[in-house]
Design a protein around this motif. Sequence first.
Motif, PDB file in Angstrom:
ATOM      1  N   ASP A  71     -16.331  -6.596   5.750  1.00  0.00           N
ATOM      2  CA  ASP A  71     -17.682  -6.820   5.248  1.00  0.00           C
ATOM      3  C   ASP A  71     -18.289  -5.509   4.753  1.00  0.00           C
ATOM      4  O   ASP A  71     -18.917  -5.456   3.679  1.00  0.00           O
ATOM      5  N   HIS A  72     -18.120  -4.460   5.528  1.00  0.00           N
ATOM      6  CA  HIS A  72     -18.662  -3.152   5.161  1.00  0.00           C
ATOM      7  C   HIS A  72     -18.080  -2.664   3.836  1.00  0.00           C
ATOM      8  O   HIS A  72     -18.799  -2.057   3.018  1.00  0.00           O
ATOM      9  N   LEU A  73     -16.802  -2.945   3.623  1.00  0.00           N
ATOM     10  CA  LEU A  73     -16.126  -2.484   2.404  1.00  0.00           C
ATOM     11  C   LEU A  73     -16.307  -3.452   1.235  1.00  0.00           C
ATOM     12  O   LEU A  73     -15.821  -3.187   0.132  1.00  0.00           O
ATOM     13  N   GLY A  74     -16.993  -4.567   1.467  1.00  0.00           N
ATOM     14  CA  GLY A  74     -17.264  -5.512   0.402  1.00  0.00           C
ATOM     15  C   GLY A  74     -16.078  -6.357   0.000  1.00  0.00           C
ATOM     16  O   GLY A  74     -16.020  -6.850  -1.140  1.00  0.00           O
ATOM     17  N   GLU A  75     -15.149  -6.567   0.937  1.00  0.00           N
ATOM     18  CA  GLU A  75     -13.951  -7.353   0.639  1.00  0.00           C
ATOM     19  C   GLU A  75     -14.074  -8.729   1.274  1.00  0.00           C
ATOM     20  O   GLU A  75     -13.947  -8.891   2.483  1.00  0.00           O
ATOM     21  N   ALA A  76     -14.333  -9.736   0.444  1.00  0.00           N
ATOM     22  CA  ALA A  76     -14.458 -11.104   0.948  1.00  0.00           C
ATOM     23  C   ALA A  76     -13.097 -11.698   1.313  1.00  0.00           C
ATOM     24  O   ALA A  76     -12.995 -12.523   2.226  1.00  0.00           O
ATOM     25  N   ARG A  77     -12.046 -11.277   0.568  1.00  0.00           N
ATOM     26  CA  ARG A  77     -10.696 -11.791   0.799  1.00  0.00           C
ATOM     27  C   ARG A  77      -9.704 -10.643   0.685  1.00  0.00           C
ATOM     28  O   ARG A  77      -9.887  -9.737  -0.138  1.00  0.00           O
ATOM     29  N   THR A  78      -8.644 -10.694   1.488  1.00  0.00           N
ATOM     30  CA  THR A  78      -7.660  -9.620   1.476  1.00  0.00           C
ATOM     31  C   THR A  78      -6.314 -10.128   1.943  1.00  0.00           C
ATOM     32  O   THR A  78      -6.235 -11.110   2.702  1.00  0.00           O
ATOM     33  N   ALA A  79      -5.261  -9.458   1.497  1.00  0.00           N
ATOM     34  CA  ALA A  79      -3.962  -9.628   2.133  1.00  0.00           C
ATOM     35  C   ALA A  79      -3.989  -8.843   3.438  1.00  0.00           C
ATOM     36  O   ALA A  79      -4.679  -7.814   3.549  1.00  0.00           O
ATOM     37  N   LEU A  80      -3.257  -9.301   4.428  1.00  0.00           N
ATOM     38  CA  LEU A  80      -3.313  -8.710   5.759  1.00  0.00           C
ATOM     39  C   LEU A  80      -1.894  -8.477   6.264  1.00  0.00           C
ATOM     40  O   LEU A  80      -1.061  -9.387   6.244  1.00  0.00           O
ATOM     41  N   VAL A  81      -1.628  -7.250   6.698  1.00  0.00           N
ATOM     42  CA  VAL A  81      -0.319  -6.886   7.238  1.00  0.00           C
ATOM     43  C   VAL A  81      -0.528  -6.363   8.651  1.00  0.00           C
ATOM     44  O   VAL A  81      -1.331  -5.446   8.865  1.00  0.00           O
ATOM     45  N   GLY A  82       0.183  -6.927   9.619  1.00  0.00           N
ATOM     46  CA  GLY A  82       0.030  -6.500  11.002  1.00  0.00           C
ATOM     47  C   GLY A  82       1.366  -6.246  11.661  1.00  0.00           C
ATOM     48  O   GLY A  82       2.321  -7.003  11.463  1.00  0.00           O
ATOM     49  N   ALA A  83       1.446  -5.170  12.435  1.00  0.00           N
ATOM     50  CA  ALA A  83       2.660  -4.815  13.160  1.00  0.00           C
ATOM     51  C   ALA A  83       2.419  -4.919  14.660  1.00  0.00           C
ATOM     52  O   ALA A  83       1.420  -4.402  15.164  1.00  0.00           O
ATOM     53  N   SER A  84       3.304  -5.603  15.368  1.00  0.00           N
ATOM     54  CA  SER A  84       3.271  -5.683  16.828  1.00  0.00           C
ATOM     55  C   SER A  84       1.895  -6.143  17.315  1.00  0.00           C
ATOM     56  O   SER A  84       1.444  -7.232  16.970  1.00  0.00           O
ATOM     57  N   GLY A  85       1.189  -5.306  18.103  1.00  0.00           N
ATOM     58  CA  GLY A  85      -0.137  -5.692  18.569  1.00  0.00           C
ATOM     59  C   GLY A  85      -1.114  -5.894  17.435  1.00  0.00           C
ATOM     60  O   GLY A  85      -2.029  -6.714  17.523  1.00  0.00           O
ATOM     61  N   GLY A  86      -0.921  -5.154  16.329  1.00  0.00           N
ATOM     62  CA  GLY A  86      -1.729  -5.385  15.142  1.00  0.00           C
ATOM     63  C   GLY A  86      -1.438  -6.736  14.516  1.00  0.00           C
ATOM     64  O   GLY A  86      -2.312  -7.336  13.883  1.00  0.00           O
ATOM     65  N   GLY A  87      -0.218  -7.223  14.691  1.00  0.00           N
ATOM     66  CA  GLY A  87       0.116  -8.563  14.235  1.00  0.00           C
ATOM     67  C   GLY A  87      -0.619  -9.625  15.024  1.00  0.00           C
ATOM     68  O   GLY A  87      -1.066 -10.640  14.462  1.00  0.00           O
ATOM     69  N   ARG A  88      -0.760  -9.407  16.314  1.00  0.00           N
ATOM     70  CA  ARG A  88      -1.535 -10.348  17.137  1.00  0.00           C
ATOM     71  C   ARG A  88      -2.977 -10.411  16.645  1.00  0.00           C
ATOM     72  O   ARG A  88      -3.568 -11.497  16.543  1.00  0.00           O
ATOM     73  N   VAL A  89      -3.557  -9.254  16.323  1.00  0.00           N
ATOM     74  CA  VAL A  89      -4.915  -9.232  15.783  1.00  0.00           C
ATOM     75  C   VAL A  89      -4.953  -9.936  14.428  1.00  0.00           C
ATOM     76  O   VAL A  89      -5.865 -10.714  14.144  1.00  0.00           O
ATOM     77  N   ALA A  90      -3.957  -9.678  13.590  1.00  0.00           N
ATOM     78  CA  ALA A  90      -3.896 -10.309  12.274  1.00  0.00           C
ATOM     79  C   ALA A  90      -3.830 -11.826  12.398  1.00  0.00           C
ATOM     80  O   ALA A  90      -4.476 -12.558  11.628  1.00  0.00           O
ATOM     81  N   LEU A  91      -3.053 -12.322  13.346  1.00  0.00           N
ATOM     82  CA  LEU A  91      -2.972 -13.772  13.555  1.00  0.00           C
ATOM     83  C   LEU A  91      -4.326 -14.344  13.954  1.00  0.00           C
ATOM     84  O   LEU A  91      -4.723 -15.421  13.491  1.00  0.00           O
ATOM     85  N   ILE A 190      -4.071 -21.522  10.289  1.00  0.00           N
ATOM     86  CA  ILE A 190      -3.765 -20.478   9.312  1.00  0.00           C
ATOM     87  C   ILE A 190      -3.299 -21.123   8.012  1.00  0.00           C
ATOM     88  O   ILE A 190      -2.372 -21.942   8.010  1.00  0.00           O
ATOM     89  N   THR A 191      -3.943 -20.758   6.919  1.00  0.00           N
ATOM     90  CA  THR A 191      -3.627 -21.364   5.631  1.00  0.00           C
ATOM     91  C   THR A 191      -2.953 -20.393   4.665  1.00  0.00           C
ATOM     92  O   THR A 191      -2.412 -20.831   3.643  1.00  0.00           O
ATOM     93  N   ALA A 192      -2.978 -19.106   4.957  1.00  0.00           N
ATOM     94  CA  ALA A 192      -2.419 -18.114   4.039  1.00  0.00           C
ATOM     95  C   ALA A 192      -0.901 -18.192   3.999  1.00  0.00           C
ATOM     96  O   ALA A 192      -0.259 -18.476   5.019  1.00  0.00           O
ATOM     97  N   PRO A 193      -0.287 -17.935   2.841  1.00  0.00           N
ATOM     98  CA  PRO A 193       1.169 -17.767   2.805  1.00  0.00           C
ATOM     99  C   PRO A 193       1.566 -16.647   3.757  1.00  0.00           C
ATOM    100  O   PRO A 193       0.846 -15.652   3.885  1.00  0.00           O
ATOM    101  N   ALA A 194       2.697 -16.797   4.429  1.00  0.00           N
ATOM    102  CA  ALA A 194       3.068 -15.837   5.464  1.00  0.00           C
ATOM    103  C   ALA A 194       4.505 -15.351   5.295  1.00  0.00           C
ATOM    104  O   ALA A 194       5.360 -16.056   4.748  1.00  0.00           O
ATOM    105  N   LEU A 195       4.725 -14.150   5.768  1.00  0.00           N
ATOM    106  CA  LEU A 195       6.053 -13.546   5.854  1.00  0.00           C
ATOM    107  C   LEU A 195       6.200 -12.989   7.257  1.00  0.00           C
ATOM    108  O   LEU A 195       5.318 -12.261   7.734  1.00  0.00           O
ATOM    109  N   VAL A 196       7.299 -13.317   7.917  1.00  0.00           N
ATOM    110  CA  VAL A 196       7.534 -12.865   9.291  1.00  0.00           C
ATOM    111  C   VAL A 196       8.805 -12.030   9.321  1.00  0.00           C
ATOM    112  O   VAL A 196       9.868 -12.478   8.874  1.00  0.00           O
TER     113      VAL A 196
END
Length: 249
Positions: A71-91, A190-196
């Motif tokens: 919100d602060h950066l003005g991004e309403a939509r974004t691609a999201l990449v998460g690793a390990s614990g960051g992946g849990r947050v991304a999910l 979750i509706t976004a296309p995903a890669l695992v």
Amino acid sequence: MTLLAHDVTGEGTPVLLLHSTACDRRMWDPQIPALTTAGHRVIRCDLRGYGDSAVPDESWSDAQDVVDLLDHLGEARTALVGASGGGRVALEVAARWPGRITALALLCTALAGHEPSPVLAAFGDEEDALLEAGDAAAATELNVALWLGPDATDDVRDKVRQMQRHSFDVQLAARQDVGPVRAEIDLATITAPALVVSGAFDVPDFREIAATVASALKTEHVELETGHLPSLEAPEPVNALLTGFIQVA
């Protein structure tokens, strides 16, 4: 509201990178040139207790922190990449705010509610015992040994060592009775296309999680010849996967 420490590189469609909890946002150094060259505005942040983001005095939501940063950066939509614990947050972000995520890439992701295997549980017990004994250096080496595959270079091991030790220093200096609050999620939202992506030399837990998440999201599961941190261990294959996936998504 104190925003997560972050940096922004490049111009174009946004991509937000969420680090492993063995690292901080510096783990994405090898991905920045590839993603910016591919035409992306790359945002990476330190979750609280890592890198330059201090532990607050009260419990917090990592997922809400991420949305507040967007919100602060003005991004309403974004691609999201998460690793390990960051992946849990991304999910969690993708499940709670599905309309805001255009693509979801998960590298050796953790998953809320996963029951640790005896191997992972023993690691956690040993890490806790070392930290309680005041031996953060040994706890750091324990992490470096577990999370990196056999082909990781000395430079990569040193980088993970620096990031992990710094996170211990930040966390041990903070109150021990506060921590992140995680919401229960339904992967079906979750509706976004995903890669695992998983690593062939990773702890079996994360390979199993990858298969579970890929099945739930009805998407591809790619396994690389790495340990738990493929973005550092095999940057070129990871960069090719990410840029190709995000462009198509």
